[in-house]
Design an enzyme around this catalytic site. Sequence first.
Site, PDB file in Angstrom:
ATOM      1  CG  PHE A   1       1.830  -0.704   1.758  1.00 49.95           C
ATOM      2  CD1 PHE A   1       2.643  -1.939   2.311  1.00 49.95           C
ATOM      3  CD2 PHE A   1       0.923  -0.905   0.767  1.00 49.95           C
ATOM      4  CE1 PHE A   1       2.721  -3.005   1.377  1.00 49.95           C
ATOM      5  CE2 PHE A   1       0.992  -2.063  -0.083  1.00 49.95           C
ATOM      6  CZ  PHE A   1       2.029  -3.232   0.176  1.00 49.95           C
TER       7      PHE A   1
ATOM      8  CE  LYS B   1      -3.487  -2.317   8.703  1.00 52.09           C
ATOM      9  NZ  LYS B   1      -2.747  -2.107   7.480  1.00 52.09           N
TER      10      LYS B   1
ATOM     11  CD  GLU C   1      -2.332  -7.724   9.139  1.00 54.63           C
ATOM     12  OE1 GLU C   1      -3.404  -7.518   8.918  1.00 54.63           O
ATOM     13  OE2 GLU C   1      -0.992  -7.397   8.830  1.00 54.63           O
ATOM     14  CB  ALA C   2      -8.142  -7.347  14.441  1.00 57.23           C
ATOM     15  CD  GLN C   3      -6.805  -7.282   8.484  1.00 57.77           C
ATOM     16  OE1 GLN C   3      -6.662  -6.673   9.396  1.00 57.77           O
ATOM     17  NE2 GLN C   3      -5.611  -7.867   7.803  1.00 57.77           N
TER      18      GLN C   3
ATOM     19  CB  CYS D   1      -1.778   8.186  -3.189  1.00 54.09           C
ATOM     20  SG  CYS D   1      -2.328   7.762  -4.790  1.00 54.09           S
TER      21      CYS D   1
ATOM     22  N   GLY E   1      -6.307   1.236   9.123  1.00 55.66           N
ATOM     23  CA  GLY E   1      -5.897   1.970   7.703  1.00 55.66           C
ATOM     24  C   GLY E   1      -5.575   1.145   6.721  1.00 55.66           C
TER      25      GLY E   1
ATOM     26  CB  CYS F   1      -5.445   9.276  -2.599  1.00 61.31           C
ATOM     27  SG  CYS F   1      -5.756   9.594  -4.575  1.00 61.31           S
TER      28      CYS F   1
END
Length: 197
Positions: A26, A29, A96-98, A152, A23, A184
């Site tokens: 905020f 996750k 924080e796998a990214q 949003c 996601g 959004c």
Amino acid sequence: MFVEPNIGGRSISKAGWVEVICGSMFSGKTEELIRRLNRVLIAQQNVEIFKPTIDKRYSKKKVVSHNENAIHSTPVNFAHDILLRAGHCDVVGIDEAQFFDDEIISVSNELANQGKRVIIAGLDMDFMGKPFSPMDQLMATAEYITKVHAICMECGNIASYSYRRTKSKQTVVLGEKDVYEALCRKCFYEKMDHKPR
């Protein structure tokens, strides 16, 4: 007679799998990752939790959500380090796998092939609204995917984009509400269209 599955020349002795929680900023996750890992601890399963060394926003040695829930973790520099440290556990948590190198994909699959439950959390899109590698490939190979949403900050609708308020063009820029806001689709593209180049 039971025959062990053989994948790529490797025998798999028990069923493991990969779960991805993704996601925007905020969206909760890390909160969801901590919730699942706490249930594992209640079940008295052996668990190891990892985070990239680069992420020191709240703590060097804990995975911490924006709501300040925390769980102990081991910071590692490279995805391969996870394989070296997760040998004895039943469940592996990765936050924080990214921020990990692309080897996180083969590492996650190798852990699952060893019969482990692998729970991964990370951003699915970068600040430009593009798929965030290696998360896109992790989602493609995962058995379970949970997409969580933020609200949003402009209009109150469901948000799935992480808008960066600064002019930096770097893919990885650590920050909180001072740097990012959840938006959004409509608000994100409106702001991107009007952002100074």
